[in-house]
Design an enzyme around this catalytic site. Structure first.
Site, PDB file in Angstrom:
ATOM      1  N   ASN A  11       1.032  -1.228  -0.061  1.00  0.00           N
ATOM      2  CA  ASN A  11      -0.031   0.052   0.086  1.00  0.00           C
ATOM      3  C   ASN A  11       0.982   1.380   0.096  1.00  0.00           C
ATOM      4  O   ASN A  11       1.540   1.649   1.117  1.00  0.00           O
ATOM      5  CB  ASN A  11      -0.857  -0.021   1.198  1.00  0.00           C
ATOM      6  CG  ASN A  11      -1.605   1.161   1.423  1.00  0.00           C
ATOM      7  OD1 ASN A  11      -1.926   2.023   0.494  1.00  0.00           O
ATOM      8  ND2 ASN A  11      -2.127   1.623   2.570  1.00  0.00           N
ATOM      9  N   TRP A  12       1.057   1.857  -1.105  1.00  0.00           N
ATOM     10  CA  TRP A  12       2.012   3.046  -1.289  1.00  0.00           C
ATOM     11  C   TRP A  12       1.313   4.222  -0.591  1.00  0.00           C
ATOM     12  O   TRP A  12       1.982   5.389  -0.709  1.00  0.00           O
ATOM     13  CB  TRP A  12       2.054   3.328  -2.736  1.00  0.00           C
ATOM     14  CG  TRP A  12       3.345   2.245  -3.359  1.00  0.00           C
ATOM     15  CD1 TRP A  12       3.906   1.323  -2.796  1.00  0.00           C
ATOM     16  CD2 TRP A  12       3.210   2.224  -4.792  1.00  0.00           C
ATOM     17  NE1 TRP A  12       4.799   0.779  -3.826  1.00  0.00           N
ATOM     18  CE2 TRP A  12       4.369   1.322  -5.037  1.00  0.00           C
ATOM     19  CE3 TRP A  12       2.836   3.031  -6.026  1.00  0.00           C
ATOM     20  CZ2 TRP A  12       4.834   0.891  -6.289  1.00  0.00           C
ATOM     21  CZ3 TRP A  12       3.365   2.681  -7.107  1.00  0.00           C
ATOM     22  CH2 TRP A  12       4.296   1.536  -7.336  1.00  0.00           C
ATOM     23  N   LYS A  13       0.121   4.291  -0.362  1.00  0.00           N
ATOM     24  CA  LYS A  13      -0.575   5.456   0.247  1.00  0.00           C
ATOM     25  C   LYS A  13      -0.420   6.605  -0.630  1.00  0.00           C
ATOM     26  O   LYS A  13      -0.384   6.327  -1.908  1.00  0.00           O
ATOM     27  CB  LYS A  13      -0.390   5.580   1.565  1.00  0.00           C
ATOM     28  CG  LYS A  13      -0.082   4.393   2.615  1.00  0.00           C
ATOM     29  CD  LYS A  13       0.110   4.777   4.125  1.00  0.00           C
ATOM     30  CE  LYS A  13       0.296   3.357   4.702  1.00  0.00           C
ATOM     31  NZ  LYS A  13       0.187   3.483   6.112  1.00  0.00           N
ATOM     32  N   HIS A  95      -9.608   1.402   4.492  1.00  0.00           N
ATOM     33  CA  HIS A  95      -8.195   1.383   5.274  1.00  0.00           C
ATOM     34  C   HIS A  95      -8.375   2.324   6.592  1.00  0.00           C
ATOM     35  O   HIS A  95      -9.433   3.378   6.619  1.00  0.00           O
ATOM     36  CB  HIS A  95      -7.170   1.991   4.419  1.00  0.00           C
ATOM     37  CG  HIS A  95      -5.844   1.769   4.966  1.00  0.00           C
ATOM     38  ND1 HIS A  95      -5.381   2.740   5.798  1.00  0.00           N
ATOM     39  CD2 HIS A  95      -5.027   1.057   4.771  1.00  0.00           C
ATOM     40  CE1 HIS A  95      -4.124   2.320   6.172  1.00  0.00           C
ATOM     41  NE2 HIS A  95      -3.714   1.301   5.514  1.00  0.00           N
ATOM     42  N   GLU A  97      -6.752   4.792   7.651  1.00  0.00           N
ATOM     43  CA  GLU A  97      -6.557   5.962   7.379  1.00  0.00           C
ATOM     44  C   GLU A  97      -7.746   6.626   6.664  1.00  0.00           C
ATOM     45  O   GLU A  97      -8.151   7.742   7.255  1.00  0.00           O
ATOM     46  CB  GLU A  97      -5.296   6.018   6.571  1.00  0.00           C
ATOM     47  CG  GLU A  97      -3.951   6.023   7.415  1.00  0.00           C
ATOM     48  CD  GLU A  97      -2.918   5.488   6.394  1.00  0.00           C
ATOM     49  OE1 GLU A  97      -2.941   5.581   5.609  1.00  0.00           O
ATOM     50  OE2 GLU A  97      -1.818   4.752   7.373  1.00  0.00           O
ATOM     51  N   GLU A 177      -5.753  -5.126  10.162  1.00  0.00           N
ATOM     52  CA  GLU A 177      -4.799  -4.205  10.508  1.00  0.00           C
ATOM     53  C   GLU A 177      -5.158  -3.459  11.775  1.00  0.00           C
ATOM     54  O   GLU A 177      -5.854  -2.352  11.768  1.00  0.00           O
ATOM     55  CB  GLU A 177      -4.814  -3.128   9.356  1.00  0.00           C
ATOM     56  CG  GLU A 177      -4.492  -3.640   7.950  1.00  0.00           C
ATOM     57  CD  GLU A 177      -3.900  -2.663   7.013  1.00  0.00           C
ATOM     58  OE1 GLU A 177      -2.605  -2.927   6.584  1.00  0.00           O
ATOM     59  OE2 GLU A 177      -4.379  -1.840   6.770  1.00  0.00           O
ATOM     60  N   GLY A 183       2.349   2.019  10.637  1.00  0.00           N
ATOM     61  CA  GLY A 183       3.083   2.983  10.499  1.00  0.00           C
ATOM     62  C   GLY A 183       3.746   3.152  11.877  1.00  0.00           C
ATOM     63  O   GLY A 183       4.562   4.163  11.890  1.00  0.00           O
ATOM     64  N   SER A 223       3.039  -2.574  10.423  1.00  0.00           N
ATOM     65  CA  SER A 223       4.505  -2.783  10.461  1.00  0.00           C
ATOM     66  C   SER A 223       5.280  -4.232  10.156  1.00  0.00           C
ATOM     67  O   SER A 223       6.060  -4.791  10.779  1.00  0.00           O
ATOM     68  CB  SER A 223       4.960  -2.342  11.815  1.00  0.00           C
ATOM     69  OG  SER A 223       4.597  -1.168  12.113  1.00  0.00           O
ATOM     70  N   GLY A 244       2.606  -1.333   4.351  1.00  0.00           N
ATOM     71  CA  GLY A 244       2.762   0.017   3.915  1.00  0.00           C
ATOM     72  C   GLY A 244       4.196   0.430   3.760  1.00  0.00           C
ATOM     73  O   GLY A 244       4.719   0.398   2.532  1.00  0.00           O
ATOM     74  N   GLY A 245       4.904   0.948   4.914  1.00  0.00           N
ATOM     75  CA  GLY A 245       6.153   1.711   4.825  1.00  0.00           C
ATOM     76  C   GLY A 245       7.090   0.716   3.957  1.00  0.00           C
ATOM     77  O   GLY A 245       8.013   1.223   3.458  1.00  0.00           O
TER      78      GLY A 245
HETATM   79  C1  PEP Z   1      -0.947   0.039   5.931  1.00  0.00           C
HETATM   80  O1  PEP Z   1      -0.930   1.077   5.496  1.00  0.00           O
HETATM   81  O2  PEP Z   1      -1.896  -0.654   5.447  1.00  0.00           O
HETATM   82  C2  PEP Z   1       0.057  -0.685   6.711  1.00  0.00           C
HETATM   83  C3  PEP Z   1       0.148  -1.735   7.408  1.00  0.00           C
HETATM   84  O3  PEP Z   1       1.260   0.196   6.987  1.00  0.00           O
HETATM   85  P1  PEP Z   1       2.690  -0.142   7.571  1.00  0.00           P
HETATM   86  O4  PEP Z   1       3.039  -1.461   6.843  1.00  0.00           O
HETATM   87  O5  PEP Z   1       3.551   0.996   7.567  1.00  0.00           O
HETATM   88  O6  PEP Z   1       2.425  -0.306   9.007  1.00  0.00           O
END
Ligand code: PEP
Length: 264
Positions: A11-13, A95, A97, A177, A183, A223, A244-245
């Site tokens: 997920n590049w956001k 998501h 966010e 999640e 994050g 994470s 994500g990251g």
């Molecule tokens: C996400 O945004 O769905 C996510 C899991 O982010 P991260 O891996 O950075 O925690």
């Protein structure tokens, strides 16, 4: 052992310019193309997708949001027909966010899932509790509400048909999640994640029957890194990861997916 095929989605956001996205794909897509036993996807900004989907066919492409209406006065949204016309295979839904910052509700999430599945597109429906909810011992209640309200709002009665014709790739995937892990660098332990995934699967069994519960894939997100992917993916109810990251650097994400594929 499970018969579910693992699914890893980055997920590049709101990250990457078209040039950066292209450079990423030139490294990442060939690196994961030999992995036959897992599904690999990238969820990119709607603005990036048209420049990527036909050029890089070796991965599945996802939007980060999709509206339920066919068209109309919904500023900032994209429709299923826009996704299909751009060769996008599906979308993330709800998501955390978007739940926290954009007013996404369980009801609107369900409507989005129904529109995607009805159009033959994949939906990745995200659920998960906040830290305050976990600390208050309420994580199961939160998940139960997100699932029951979300699934009710789809209006779907015949899940077997709604999930499409490919048994190894049901159109719906769930993503657990925990908000406190997204994050933050503080992933759920594999035991915490497995406990939540098993809870979700038992809710699916009670509500939709054993067959659907067994077929649906549940990704873990929060994470995930090269350091914890092996342990998380070794859990019986964890069927891949939403990342994500750690999905922003092509070499690192390709390594992470390859590690996950070894456990698949
Ligand atoms: C996400 O945004 O769905 C996510 C899991 O982010 P991260 O891996 O950075 O925690």
């Amino acid at each position: 052992m499970t018969s579910r095929r693992k699914i890893f989605v980055g997920n590049w956001k709101m990250n990457k310019t078209p040039q950066e996205a292209q450079a990423f794909c030139e490294t990442f897509v060939p690196a994961v193309n030999g992995l036959n036993n897992v599904d690999v996807g990238l969820a990119a900004s709607a603005l990036l997708l048209p420049g990527l989907t036909t050029r890089f066919r070796g991965v599945q492409w996802f939007a980060q949001n999709c509206h339920w209406a066919a068209s109309g006065a919904f500023t900032g949204e994209v429709s299923t027909s826009m996704l299909k016309a751009t060769d996008v295979g599906g979308s993330l839904v709800a998501h955390s966010e978007r739940r926290q910052m954009c007013g996404e509700t369980n009801a609107s999430a369900g409507q989005r899932v129904a529109a995607l599945l009805g159009a033959g597109l994949q939906a990745i429906l995200c659920v998960g509790e906040t830290l305050a909810e976990r600390d208050a011992g309420r994580w199961q209640d939160v998940l139960r509400t997100q699932l029951s309200e979300g699934f009710a709002a789809t209006g779907i009665k015949h899940w077997s048909a709604a999930l499409g014709s490919d048994p190894s790739r049901p159109l719906l995937t769930l993503a657990y999640e925990p908000v406190w892990a997204i994050g933050t660098g503080r992933a759920a332990t594999s035991a915490q994640a497995q406990e939540a995934h098993a809870f979700i699967r038992s809710w699916l069994k009670e509500s939709l029957g054993s067959d659907i519960a067994h077929r649906l894939r549940i990704q873990y997100g929060g994470s995930v890194t090269l350091q914890n992917v092996d342990e998380l993916m070794g859990m019986p109810d964890i069927d891949g990861a939403l990342v994500g990251g750690a999905s922003l650097k092509a070499d690192d994400f390709a390594q992470l997916v390859a590690r996950g594929a070894r456990i698949a």
